[in-house]
Design a protein around this motif. Sequence first.
Motif: not given
Length: 226
Positions: A112-115, A120-125, A150-155
């Motif tokens: 998630a970092g490079p995204a 990354q913050n949304r994913l961790v939460r 849900e965090a905005g990454m490419d699933g």
Amino acid sequence: MSAENSITIDVVSDVVCPWCFIGQKRLDRAIAAAGDIDVHVRWRPFQLDPTIPQGGMGRREYMLGKFGSEERIHQIHARIEPLGEAEGIHFAFGAIKVAPNTLDAHRVIRWAGPAGEDVQNRLVRRLFQLNFEEGANLGDHAVLTEAAREAGMDGSVVQTLLPTDADVEAVRNEIATASRMGITGVPCFLLEAKYAVMGAQDAATLADAIRQVAAAKARGELETAG
């Protein structure tokens, strides 16, 4: 904002650590209280117990093995729950059926970092919420893939990478680095890669640390974090 009025915080944490969830909430409040300082947050991996099998194990069995009795487990939960409520966290410890190995969760956080920092913050939460408030199994690839989406990454990318060994060693190396730095418990907040605030400190303490480090950086006393 200028670079002199910004700092980077690397948060070393594990997604199955209740104190890390509390720490995340307090960090949010600290950042809001720090005023016009531009705070960049990066999440770094740590495993409370890397010996848990890849497929996880029953949480009740695991907790009994670790703490010895139901009474002791109840005492621990009873201590944490009101602290969580104060931060808007509704711990549902009874809903957690699996104690997962969190290596795969940390791999997804790394991707998630490079995204983007926000992603990354949304994913961790979301991972904290899934584990502690919804009792989801963070070792389940389907759970991790949906959280990433849900965090905005490419699933679809996450779904493809999870069954492989992609970044397994990279995450393990980061965890080993944290250990060599003397980090034995989490959360640990590393400000500008130089100053460490250990534990789920209250928001005021974290905000004060942010202000002090930002001021030191503005005076040219710190090298910019990488």
